[in-house]
Design a protein around this motif. Structure first.
Motif, PDB file in Angstrom:
ATOM      1  N   LEU A  63      -5.330 -44.402 -14.255  1.00 53.72           N
ATOM      2  CA  LEU A  63      -4.540 -43.295 -13.710  1.00 53.72           C
ATOM      3  C   LEU A  63      -4.193 -43.442 -12.233  1.00 53.72           C
ATOM      4  CD1 LEU A  63      -6.495 -40.359 -15.406  1.00 53.72           C
ATOM      5  CD2 LEU A  63      -4.399 -41.447 -16.211  1.00 53.72           C
ATOM      6  N   ALA A  64      -4.717 -44.455 -11.572  1.00 51.62           N
ATOM      7  CA  ALA A  64      -4.568 -44.558 -10.121  1.00 51.62           C
ATOM      8  C   ALA A  64      -3.110 -44.618  -9.671  1.00 51.62           C
ATOM      9  CB  ALA A  64      -5.324 -45.779  -9.609  1.00 51.62           C
ATOM     10  N   GLU A  65      -2.244 -45.208 -10.462  1.00 54.57           N
ATOM     11  CA  GLU A  65      -0.843 -45.350 -10.083  1.00 54.57           C
ATOM     12  C   GLU A  65       0.062 -44.381 -10.827  1.00 54.57           C
ATOM     13  OE1 GLU A  65       0.102 -49.452 -10.672  1.00 54.57           O
ATOM     14  OE2 GLU A  65      -1.231 -50.147  -9.072  1.00 54.57           O
ATOM     15  N   LEU A  66      -0.511 -43.289 -11.304  1.00 57.04           N
ATOM     16  CA  LEU A  66       0.232 -42.338 -12.120  1.00 57.04           C
ATOM     17  C   LEU A  66       1.310 -41.610 -11.326  1.00 57.04           C
ATOM     18  CD1 LEU A  66       0.453 -41.002 -14.908  1.00 57.04           C
ATOM     19  CD2 LEU A  66      -1.284 -39.342 -14.159  1.00 57.04           C
ATOM     20  N   GLY A  67       1.050 -41.320 -10.056  1.00 59.45           N
ATOM     21  CA  GLY A  67       1.986 -40.535  -9.262  1.00 59.45           C
ATOM     22  C   GLY A  67       1.730 -39.053  -9.431  1.00 59.45           C
ATOM     23  N   PRO A  68       2.639 -38.201  -8.928  1.00 58.40           N
ATOM     24  CA  PRO A  68       2.428 -36.752  -9.024  1.00 58.40           C
ATOM     25  C   PRO A  68       2.264 -36.320 -10.483  1.00 58.40           C
ATOM     26  CG  PRO A  68       4.279 -37.253  -7.584  1.00 58.40           C
ATOM     27  CD  PRO A  68       3.904 -38.536  -8.258  1.00 58.40           C
ATOM     28  N   ALA A  69       1.267 -35.478 -10.733  1.00 52.58           N
ATOM     29  CA  ALA A  69       0.974 -35.061 -12.109  1.00 52.58           C
ATOM     30  C   ALA A  69       0.448 -33.634 -12.112  1.00 52.58           C
ATOM     31  CB  ALA A  69      -0.048 -35.999 -12.749  1.00 52.58           C
ATOM     32  N   VAL A  70       0.575 -32.991 -13.250  1.00 52.70           N
ATOM     33  CA  VAL A  70       0.048 -31.644 -13.459  1.00 52.70           C
ATOM     34  C   VAL A  70      -0.735 -31.658 -14.767  1.00 52.70           C
ATOM     35  CG1 VAL A  70       0.622 -29.226 -13.920  1.00 52.70           C
ATOM     36  CG2 VAL A  70       1.904 -30.501 -12.186  1.00 52.70           C
ATOM     37  N   SER A  71      -1.938 -31.088 -14.741  1.00 54.69           N
ATOM     38  CA  SER A  71      -2.737 -30.960 -15.955  1.00 54.69           C
ATOM     39  C   SER A  71      -2.366 -29.675 -16.674  1.00 54.69           C
ATOM     40  CB  SER A  71      -4.233 -30.955 -15.609  1.00 54.69           C
ATOM     41  OG  SER A  71      -4.651 -32.213 -15.139  1.00 54.69           O
ATOM     42  N   VAL A  72      -2.087 -29.793 -17.965  1.00 51.76           N
ATOM     43  CA  VAL A  72      -1.700 -28.643 -18.789  1.00 51.76           C
ATOM     44  C   VAL A  72      -2.768 -28.445 -19.861  1.00 51.76           C
ATOM     45  CG1 VAL A  72       0.048 -27.668 -20.321  1.00 51.76           C
ATOM     46  CG2 VAL A  72       0.748 -29.089 -18.381  1.00 51.76           C
ATOM     47  N   PHE A  73      -3.364 -27.258 -19.891  1.00 56.61           N
ATOM     48  CA  PHE A  73      -4.426 -26.945 -20.838  1.00 56.61           C
ATOM     49  C   PHE A  73      -3.937 -25.913 -21.848  1.00 56.61           C
ATOM     50  CE2 PHE A  73      -6.822 -27.656 -16.745  1.00 56.61           C
ATOM     51  CZ  PHE A  73      -7.196 -28.951 -17.056  1.00 56.61           C
ATOM     52  N   GLY A  74      -4.531 -25.919 -23.038  1.00 57.73           N
ATOM     53  CA  GLY A  74      -4.182 -24.938 -24.049  1.00 57.73           C
ATOM     54  C   GLY A  74      -4.863 -25.239 -25.368  1.00 57.73           C
ATOM     55  N   SER A  75      -4.757 -24.320 -26.294  1.00 61.94           N
ATOM     56  CA  SER A  75      -5.472 -24.383 -27.563  1.00 61.94           C
ATOM     57  C   SER A  75      -5.042 -25.559 -28.437  1.00 61.94           C
ATOM     58  CB  SER A  75      -5.249 -23.086 -28.338  1.00 61.94           C
ATOM     59  OG  SER A  75      -5.808 -23.172 -29.635  1.00 61.94           O
ATOM     60  N   ALA A  76      -6.031 -26.128 -29.121  1.00 57.94           N
ATOM     61  CA  ALA A  76      -5.754 -27.163 -30.119  1.00 57.94           C
ATOM     62  C   ALA A  76      -5.325 -26.564 -31.455  1.00 57.94           C
ATOM     63  CB  ALA A  76      -7.004 -28.023 -30.328  1.00 57.94           C
ATOM     64  N   ARG A  77      -5.390 -25.238 -31.602  1.00 54.34           N
ATOM     65  CA  ARG A  77      -5.190 -24.604 -32.903  1.00 54.34           C
ATOM     66  C   ARG A  77      -3.796 -24.008 -33.092  1.00 54.34           C
ATOM     67  NH1 ARG A  77     -11.083 -21.946 -34.401  1.00 54.34           N
ATOM     68  NH2 ARG A  77     -12.336 -23.653 -33.558  1.00 54.34           N
ATOM     69  N   VAL A  78      -2.973 -24.072 -32.057  1.00 53.46           N
ATOM     70  CA  VAL A  78      -1.589 -23.602 -32.183  1.00 53.46           C
ATOM     71  C   VAL A  78      -0.785 -24.645 -32.955  1.00 53.46           C
ATOM     72  CG1 VAL A  78       0.513 -23.062 -30.890  1.00 53.46           C
ATOM     73  CG2 VAL A  78      -1.699 -22.206 -30.108  1.00 53.46           C
ATOM     74  N   ARG A  79       0.106 -24.191 -33.833  1.00 52.04           N
ATOM     75  CA  ARG A  79       0.837 -25.099 -34.718  1.00 52.04           C
ATOM     76  C   ARG A  79       2.305 -25.215 -34.325  1.00 52.04           C
ATOM     77  NH1 ARG A  79      -3.388 -27.650 -35.930  1.00 52.04           N
ATOM     78  NH2 ARG A  79      -4.951 -26.509 -37.163  1.00 52.04           N
ATOM     79  N   ALA A 101       4.207 -36.234 -13.934  1.00 55.10           N
ATOM     80  CA  ALA A 101       3.567 -36.642 -15.180  1.00 55.10           C
ATOM     81  C   ALA A 101       2.794 -35.448 -15.727  1.00 55.10           C
ATOM     82  CB  ALA A 101       2.627 -37.815 -14.946  1.00 55.10           C
ATOM     83  N   VAL A 102       2.632 -35.393 -17.038  1.00 62.24           N
ATOM     84  CA  VAL A 102       1.923 -34.286 -17.687  1.00 62.24           C
ATOM     85  C   VAL A 102       0.636 -34.828 -18.300  1.00 62.24           C
ATOM     86  CG1 VAL A 102       1.988 -32.604 -19.565  1.00 62.24           C
ATOM     87  CG2 VAL A 102       4.006 -32.943 -18.121  1.00 62.24           C
ATOM     88  N   ILE A 103      -0.488 -34.243 -17.887  1.00 59.15           N
ATOM     89  CA  ILE A 103      -1.800 -34.660 -18.383  1.00 59.15           C
ATOM     90  C   ILE A 103      -2.351 -33.575 -19.299  1.00 59.15           C
ATOM     91  CG2 ILE A 103      -4.140 -35.345 -17.757  1.00 59.15           C
ATOM     92  CD1 ILE A 103      -3.100 -36.034 -14.964  1.00 59.15           C
ATOM     93  N   THR A 104      -2.755 -33.946 -20.506  1.00 54.52           N
ATOM     94  CA  THR A 104      -3.401 -33.020 -21.429  1.00 54.52           C
ATOM     95  C   THR A 104      -4.662 -33.670 -21.990  1.00 54.52           C
ATOM     96  OG1 THR A 104      -2.510 -33.689 -23.596  1.00 54.52           O
ATOM     97  CG2 THR A 104      -1.057 -32.383 -22.162  1.00 54.52           C
ATOM     98  N   GLY A 105      -5.338 -32.938 -22.861  1.00 57.45           N
ATOM     99  CA  GLY A 105      -6.497 -33.494 -23.547  1.00 57.45           C
ATOM    100  C   GLY A 105      -6.143 -34.442 -24.665  1.00 57.45           C
ATOM    101  N   GLY A 106      -4.832 -34.623 -24.920  1.00 54.22           N
ATOM    102  CA  GLY A 106      -4.390 -35.628 -25.882  1.00 54.22           C
ATOM    103  C   GLY A 106      -4.489 -35.231 -27.335  1.00 54.22           C
ATOM    104  N   GLY A 107      -4.980 -34.031 -27.628  1.00 53.86           N
ATOM    105  CA  GLY A 107      -5.194 -33.629 -29.007  1.00 53.86           C
ATOM    106  C   GLY A 107      -4.017 -32.881 -29.603  1.00 53.86           C
ATOM    107  N   ALA A 162      -4.336 -34.530 -10.513  1.00 54.07           N
ATOM    108  CA  ALA A 162      -3.398 -33.427 -10.719  1.00 54.07           C
ATOM    109  C   ALA A 162      -3.016 -32.775  -9.400  1.00 54.07           C
ATOM    110  CB  ALA A 162      -4.007 -32.381 -11.654  1.00 54.07           C
ATOM    111  N   SER A 163      -1.755 -32.380  -9.296  1.00 53.88           N
ATOM    112  CA  SER A 163      -1.283 -31.578  -8.169  1.00 53.88           C
ATOM    113  C   SER A 163      -1.445 -30.088  -8.450  1.00 53.88           C
ATOM    114  CB  SER A 163       0.192 -31.881  -7.891  1.00 53.88           C
ATOM    115  OG  SER A 163       0.385 -33.233  -7.565  1.00 53.88           O
TER     116      SER A 163
END
Length: 265
Positions: A63-79, A101-107, A162-163
């Motif tokens: 991730l070191a060269e990712l650049g500006p990023a924002v972490s986005v969190f939310g439920s894994a159960r929304v369809r 860049a957008v960072i999530t938990g990947g799920g 994350a910014s």
């Protein structure tokens, strides 16, 4: 020929995928946090330290060269098809268009929605996966994925690169990530950066409780709840993050100029 793996349990352990009888009975986090068994910890825990170190090294390297990023969190159960899924896509699309860049938990669920929105908008879509007793896997919209054994190593990556944070409706995991971020900002462990809660109907009761129960009893400072920006507008969420990040960058540049001028005297 049929796919023999489709009905077999799948388990992700860091970069390793396990199936069938190879699936362990407990997670790495569970084993790490269990109480010491006599002197046995002397032989096991030092090796765990090396494994933990490797997770940080791998995450930093990826991730070191990712650049500006924002972490986005939310439920894994929304369809897909739910209104909140579309909201997650829109937030991420606007972030990508703003150069983040957008960072999530990947799920699945809102993580997938955000990764999809970023990917389809031409942005960088990042997923930070975690070892769980049941397989979630990395969703198909992740461009850069890193799998972790330990929650605390993964959480560090969410913050370090994350910014700001944008938090969509979610359950215990989302609340855990939200309050970890708020605590870091409140205690000055990280420089103030924006935390946005999207969905006033969902988050309004929590914010009222924080004001009434914690603020009203003096358990938090009078302005601590101001660390949370609540909105229903994805554009406002992205603009708030961008403005706060720009303000912080300007303050840091001014501090650097002042230090350089003082050193030249």
């Amino acid at each position: 020929m049929s796919d023999r793996t489709t009905d077999r349990p799948t388990y992700r352990k860091g970069s390793v995928t396990l199936r069938g009888q190879m699936v362990p009975a407990s997670t790495s986090d569970e084993r790490l946090l269990s109480g010491p068994d006599g002197a046995d910890w002397l032989h096991k825990d030092p090796w765990r330290v090396l494994r933990i170190q490797s997770e940080f090294v791998e995450g930093f390297g990826a991730l070191a060269e990712l650049g500006p990023a924002v972490s986005v969190f939310g439920s894994a159960r929304v369809r897909p098809g739910d209104a909140e899924y579309a909201l997650g896509e829109e937030v991420a699309r606007l972030l990508a268009q703003a150069g983040y860049a957008v960072i999530t938990g990947g799920g699945p669920g809102l993580m997938e929605a955000a990764n999809k929105g970023a990917h389809e908008a031409g942005g960088v879509s990042v997923g930070l996966g975690i070892e769980l007793p049941f397989e979630q896997g990395m969703n198909q919209w992740v461009d850069l994925g890193v799998n972790f054994r330990y929650f605390f190593a993964r959480k560090t990556m969410f913050v370090k690169y994350a910014s700001g944070f944008i938090v969509l409706p979610g359950g215990f995991g989302t609340l855990d990530e939200l309050f970890e971020a708020v605590t870091l900002v409140q205690t000055g462990k990280v420089k103030r950066f924006p935390i946005v809660l999207v969905g006033s109907e969902f988050w309004g009761g929590l914010v009222d409780w924080l004001l009434d129960q914690l603020g009203g009893r003096g358990l938090i400072g009078p302005h601590d709840v101001d660390l949370l920006h609540v909105t229903d507008d994805p554009a406002d969420a992205v603009e708030f993050v961008a403005a706060a990040a720009a303000e912080l960058a300007a303050r840091e540049q001014e501090a650097e100029r002042a230090a350089a001028a003082e050193g030249a005297e």
